[in-house]
Scaffold this active site. Sequence first.
Site, PDB file in Angstrom:
ATOM      1  N   GLN A   1       0.819  -1.224   0.000  1.00 16.75           N
ATOM      2  CA  GLN A   1       0.000   0.000   0.000  1.00 16.75           C
ATOM      3  C   GLN A   1       0.848   1.268   0.000  1.00 16.75           C
ATOM      4  OE1 GLN A   1      -2.604  -1.325   3.445  1.00 16.75           O
ATOM      5  NE2 GLN A   1      -4.089  -0.236   2.173  1.00 16.75           N
TER       6      GLN A   1
ATOM      7  N   HIS B   1      -6.879  -8.838   7.344  1.00 17.44           N
ATOM      8  CA  HIS B   1      -6.970  -7.907   6.211  1.00 17.44           C
ATOM      9  C   HIS B   1      -5.565  -7.550   5.705  1.00 17.44           C
ATOM     10  CE1 HIS B   1      -8.907  -4.288   4.163  1.00 17.44           C
ATOM     11  NE2 HIS B   1      -7.622  -3.974   4.134  1.00 17.44           N
ATOM     12  N   GLU B   2      -4.642  -7.277   6.638  1.00 13.30           N
ATOM     13  CA  GLU B   2      -3.282  -6.884   6.238  1.00 13.30           C
ATOM     14  C   GLU B   2      -2.508  -8.069   5.654  1.00 13.30           C
ATOM     15  OE1 GLU B   2      -2.872  -3.853   5.898  1.00 13.30           O
ATOM     16  OE2 GLU B   2      -4.581  -3.328   7.156  1.00 13.30           O
TER      17      GLU B   2
END
Length: 160
Positions: A51, A132-133
């Site tokens: 990200q 999620h990560e």
Amino acid sequence: MAILPIVMHPDPILEKECEKVTAFDKKLKKLLANMYETMLEADGVGLAAPQVGIDLQVAVVDIGDDTGTIELINPEIVEEDGSQTDLEGCLSFPGLYGEVTRPYSIKVRTFDRKGRMIEFQAQDFLARAIQHEIDHLHGVLFTSKVEKYVTEEELEGYEA
Ligand code: ZN
């Protein structure tokens, strides 16, 4: 430390399997520090290296509870149990929210910044944030798991 620009969908780096970390050096510590600062600045509870445009299996999670900041390096989920369905969003998808079902409880095996392997358990929202990560590190985006998108107006109903 520095605030890093956050990569937005549909940047291709968000959908690739990231490389494992092999050097637990100063560069890694600097990346972790910059990612932490970037996550705070963006008001997020987690941030993965892709990200910020970095192709490495590194993520930080901090949901603002007593656990503090969790640093994940080459992490994997070795056990999972139960199920939870709740709202999720992502710094790479501003304004997009949806319901995602994930295991309620997980056991995580990861390396710390010194290269030591550690294991720990997490439940509930912390387990959700970690999952999620970890998904990000394998190019898996939450949008592939959303069962129902939620509009900005409907969001208020979710605030605990
Ligand atoms: Zn995300």
